[in-house]
Motif scaffolding. Structure first.
Motif, PDB file in Angstrom:
ATOM      1  N   TYR A   1       0.009  -6.721  -9.702  1.00 47.50           N
ATOM      2  CA  TYR A   1       1.240  -7.406 -10.083  1.00 47.50           C
ATOM      3  C   TYR A   1       1.342  -8.722  -9.317  1.00 47.50           C
ATOM      4  O   TYR A   1       0.780  -8.857  -8.233  1.00 47.50           O
TER       5      TYR A   1
ATOM      6  N   ASP B   1       1.268  -2.678  -2.515  1.00 47.03           N
ATOM      7  CA  ASP B   1       2.724  -2.637  -2.572  1.00 47.03           C
ATOM      8  C   ASP B   1       3.134  -1.218  -2.956  1.00 47.03           C
ATOM      9  O   ASP B   1       2.999  -0.812  -4.112  1.00 47.03           O
TER      10      ASP B   1
ATOM     11  N   GLN C   1       5.676  -0.745  -5.875  1.00 49.11           N
ATOM     12  CA  GLN C   1       5.178  -0.893  -7.247  1.00 49.11           C
ATOM     13  C   GLN C   1       4.042   0.075  -7.554  1.00 49.11           C
ATOM     14  O   GLN C   1       3.657   0.228  -8.708  1.00 49.11           O
TER      15      GLN C   1
ATOM     16  N   ALA D   1      -0.214  -6.273  -5.029  1.00 49.98           N
ATOM     17  CA  ALA D   1       0.557  -7.488  -5.269  1.00 49.98           C
ATOM     18  C   ALA D   1      -0.299  -8.683  -4.882  1.00 49.98           C
ATOM     19  O   ALA D   1      -1.015  -8.646  -3.887  1.00 49.98           O
TER      20      ALA D   1
ATOM     21  N   GLY E   1       6.702  -9.340 -10.054  1.00 49.68           N
ATOM     22  CA  GLY E   1       6.643  -7.991 -10.605  1.00 49.68           C
ATOM     23  C   GLY E   1       5.991  -7.921 -11.974  1.00 49.68           C
ATOM     24  O   GLY E   1       5.994  -6.874 -12.630  1.00 49.68           O
TER      25      GLY E   1
END
Lengths: 123, 123
Positions: A26, A76, A79, A83, A30
């Motif tokens: 991501y 992350d 998530q 990231a 996001g």
């Protein structure tokens, strides 16, 4: 379920290669950019030179592969994926290859890729 | 077909993680010891700390995992797999774990594993 798998095979220091493969990537907003296809590892030193981001195509067929310096990725936990501080516009101009046309992966290529992401090439 | 796959994704310097996974491992006598299950990679440095040899069990279920220092493995093009200078007797006493009981992978464990194979622990 990738998140649960990573938690299982991840320790505080180490992470399992087969759990990273397929993990989503991501950007800071996001937005899903793609997923990790594989790593390219230096045979002598055992250092990971690139984590390869894949996107486009259908189930990997015809998809583009973007080699990323290892340090560009941050895991992350919120998530359940990696990231990266990249937007799509930057990725669209980034060094890439298709699986049937791999680059030479020599040091000139390494300097080009690392340079694109503003990271010094340590190999 | 593993040999052909490796040739495709291997350059003179780098090798793809997903091609190493599943590759057979032989000893110097040509006896198959098992296959590579995965790598354990240091998240910060991107260095491969172990290549994990798997054998026993059925399709990976209940199999033992033997973490090996990267330098213990040598790719043998004639066999289309990795060669290690180990006999079964040595492997039978080697540090191992089952996939449902992974070790802590801390530095004490690293020194134990590397020490068993006579390799200094560089992490």
């Amino acid at each position: 379920m990738v998140q649960a798998d990573i938690a299982t095979d991840e320790t505080s220091r180490l992470i399992a290669s087969n759990k990273v493969e397929g993990t989503n990537v991501y950007n800071r907003e996001g937005e899903k950019l793609g997923s990790i296809y594989n790593f390219m590892v230096d045979k002598r030193s055992g250092r990971v030179e690139y984590a390869v981001l894949q996107f486009g195509g259908l189930f990997g067929l015809g998809s583009d592969h973007y080699p990323l310096p290892w340090d560009v990725l941050t895991y992350d936990t919120a998530q359940g994926g990696y990231a990266v501080n990249l937007d799509r516009a930057m990725l669209e101009k980034a060094p890439r290859y298709t699986s049937d046309r791999e680059p030479a992966f020599d040091r000139d290529y390494g300097r080009e890729v690392y340079g694109y992401y503003g990271v010094s090439y340590p190999f």
